[in-house]
Design a protein around this motif. Structure first.
Motif, short mmCIF file in Angstrom:
data_model
loop_
_atom_site.label_atom_id
_atom_site.label_comp_id
_atom_site.label_asym_id
_atom_site.label_seq_id
_atom_site.Cartn_x
_atom_site.Cartn_y
_atom_site.Cartn_z
N TRP A 3 -6.91 -9.82 0.70
CA TRP A 3 -6.66 -10.52 -0.57
C TRP A 3 -5.47 -11.46 -0.43
CZ3 TRP A 3 -3.01 -11.14 -4.41
CH2 TRP A 3 -3.48 -11.63 -5.61
N LEU A 4 -4.39 -11.00 0.25
CA LEU A 4 -3.22 -11.85 0.46
C LEU A 4 -3.54 -13.05 1.34
CD1 LEU A 4 -0.45 -9.14 0.98
CD2 LEU A 4 -0.68 -10.69 -0.98
N ASP A 5 -4.43 -12.87 2.33
CA ASP A 5 -4.85 -13.99 3.17
C ASP A 5 -5.61 -15.03 2.35
OD1 ASP A 5 -3.73 -12.94 5.46
OD2 ASP A 5 -5.60 -12.04 6.18
N ASN A 6 -6.40 -14.58 1.37
CA ASN A 6 -7.17 -15.50 0.52
C ASN A 6 -6.35 -16.08 -0.62
OD1 ASN A 6 -9.49 -15.10 2.04
ND2 ASN A 6 -10.11 -13.33 0.81
N HIS A 7 -5.23 -15.44 -0.96
CA HIS A 7 -4.38 -15.89 -2.06
C HIS A 7 -2.92 -15.96 -1.58
CE1 HIS A 7 -7.90 -14.05 -3.99
NE2 HIS A 7 -7.75 -15.01 -4.88
N PRO A 8 -2.60 -16.89 -0.68
CA PRO A 8 -1.22 -16.97 -0.18
C PRO A 8 -0.26 -17.43 -1.29
CG PRO A 8 -2.48 -18.85 0.58
CD PRO A 8 -3.45 -17.95 -0.12
N PHE A 9 1.02 -17.17 -1.06
CA PHE A 9 2.04 -17.63 -2.00
C PHE A 9 2.09 -19.15 -1.97
CE2 PHE A 9 3.89 -13.39 -1.13
CZ PHE A 9 3.96 -12.94 -2.43
N GLU A 10 2.26 -19.75 -3.13
CA GLU A 10 2.47 -21.20 -3.24
C GLU A 10 3.74 -21.44 -4.03
OE1 GLU A 10 -0.98 -22.74 -5.24
OE2 GLU A 10 -2.02 -23.11 -3.36
N LEU A 11 4.57 -22.34 -3.54
CA LEU A 11 5.75 -22.73 -4.29
C LEU A 11 5.37 -23.81 -5.29
CD1 LEU A 11 8.55 -22.95 -1.60
CD2 LEU A 11 8.20 -21.18 -3.29
N THR A 12 5.78 -23.62 -6.53
CA THR A 12 5.59 -24.65 -7.55
C THR A 12 6.94 -25.28 -7.82
OG1 THR A 12 5.94 -23.10 -9.36
CG2 THR A 12 3.68 -23.32 -8.55
N HIS A 13 7.00 -26.15 -8.81
CA HIS A 13 8.27 -26.82 -9.13
C HIS A 13 9.33 -25.82 -9.58
CE1 HIS A 13 10.95 -30.01 -10.22
NE2 HIS A 13 11.06 -29.53 -11.44
N ALA A 32 -4.52 -0.92 2.63
CA ALA A 32 -3.74 -2.01 3.23
C ALA A 32 -4.65 -3.12 3.77
CB ALA A 32 -2.84 -1.49 4.33
N GLY A 33 -5.81 -2.77 4.31
CA GLY A 33 -6.74 -3.77 4.83
C GLY A 33 -7.28 -4.67 3.72
N GLU A 34 -7.66 -4.07 2.59
CA GLU A 34 -8.15 -4.87 1.46
C GLU A 34 -7.05 -5.75 0.88
OE1 GLU A 34 -9.76 -2.33 -1.53
OE2 GLU A 34 -11.49 -1.74 -0.33
N ILE A 35 -5.86 -5.18 0.78
CA ILE A 35 -4.73 -5.95 0.24
C ILE A 35 -4.40 -7.12 1.16
CG2 ILE A 35 -2.28 -5.85 -0.33
CD1 ILE A 35 -2.78 -2.94 -1.25
N ALA A 53 0.84 -1.21 0.00
CA ALA A 53 0.00 0.00 0.00
C ALA A 53 0.87 1.26 0.00
CB ALA A 53 -0.94 -0.01 1.20
N LYS A 54 1.96 1.23 0.74
CA LYS A 54 2.84 2.40 0.79
C LYS A 54 3.55 2.59 -0.55
CE LYS A 54 6.73 4.35 3.32
NZ LYS A 54 7.74 4.12 4.35
#
Length: 193
Positions: A65-75, A59-62, A52-53
């Motif tokens: 969104w990050l809580d609903n779309h966490p990072f995933e490691l792929t191959h 920042a609350g919306e972001i 946000a900065k």
């Protein structure tokens, strides 16, 4: 809260005909650990504030969104859960010419360092001593650190791709140009998902 947990632990022990001081100790430890656990920083909260900065937005919306779309490691890379967007962290020749040109000295140093370590620990005298399949097959700390740096770089590239506004630069009174204007891909495509 810690004091209340301490006193209630002692009182609970006394009511059940146990040792008051052992109850106090148990209450102190449990309430202290509970307090420490809840004081842990939330990585998505800090990341949302940084995004946000840097790029603007709520920042609350972001964070939500990050809580609903966490990072995933792929191959071979990193992606946001639920999206088909992936940032590669394994360098393949010719995949990104601009990136390769900008990072050529670093890539050469990494490659030479990796080959030297590989020779010393696998093909050299140390490797012969460890050829029983034990330590010779474990990744070295430098391999793990390089992989972690590449993963962090891929995460930052993914954040930049999703959250950086895509519009033209507009003149600004402060520094000549506002580097981020217009709508981001987050606002246009991903916010509703």
């Amino acid at each position: 809260m810690i004091a209340f947990g301490t006193v209630s632990g002692g009182a609970g022990a006394a009511l059940t005909r146990g040792n008051f001081w052992k109850g106090v100790t148990t209450g102190l430890v449990v309430s202290g650990l509970n307090h420490a656990f809840h004081q842990q920083p939330d990585p998505n909260k800090e990341l949302a504030r940084r995004i946000a900065k840097q790029y603007g937005g709520n920042a609350g919306e972001i964070r939500e969104w990050l809580d609903n779309h966490p990072f995933e490691l792929t191959h071979e890379g990193v992606k946001f859960k639920g999206l088909d967007l992936e940032a590669k962290y394994i360098n393949k020749p010719g995949t990104n010419v601009k990136n390769a040109i900008n990072q050529t000295p670093q890539m050469i140093a990494e490659e030479l360092g990796t080959k030297a370590l590989d020779f010393i620990f696998r093909g050299g005298p140390v490797g012969q001593l460890l050829s029983d399949g034990g330590l010779a097959n474990n990744p070295s700390p430098s391999d793990i650190a390089q992989r972690q740096m590449r993963i962090e770089g891929a995460k930052n590239a993914l954040i930049r791709h999703v959250f950086m506004p895509q519009g033209q630069q507009k003149p600004s009174m402060n520094n000549g140009f506002n580097p981020h204007s217009g709508y981001s891909r987050y606002n246009l495509f991903y916010k509703a998902k």
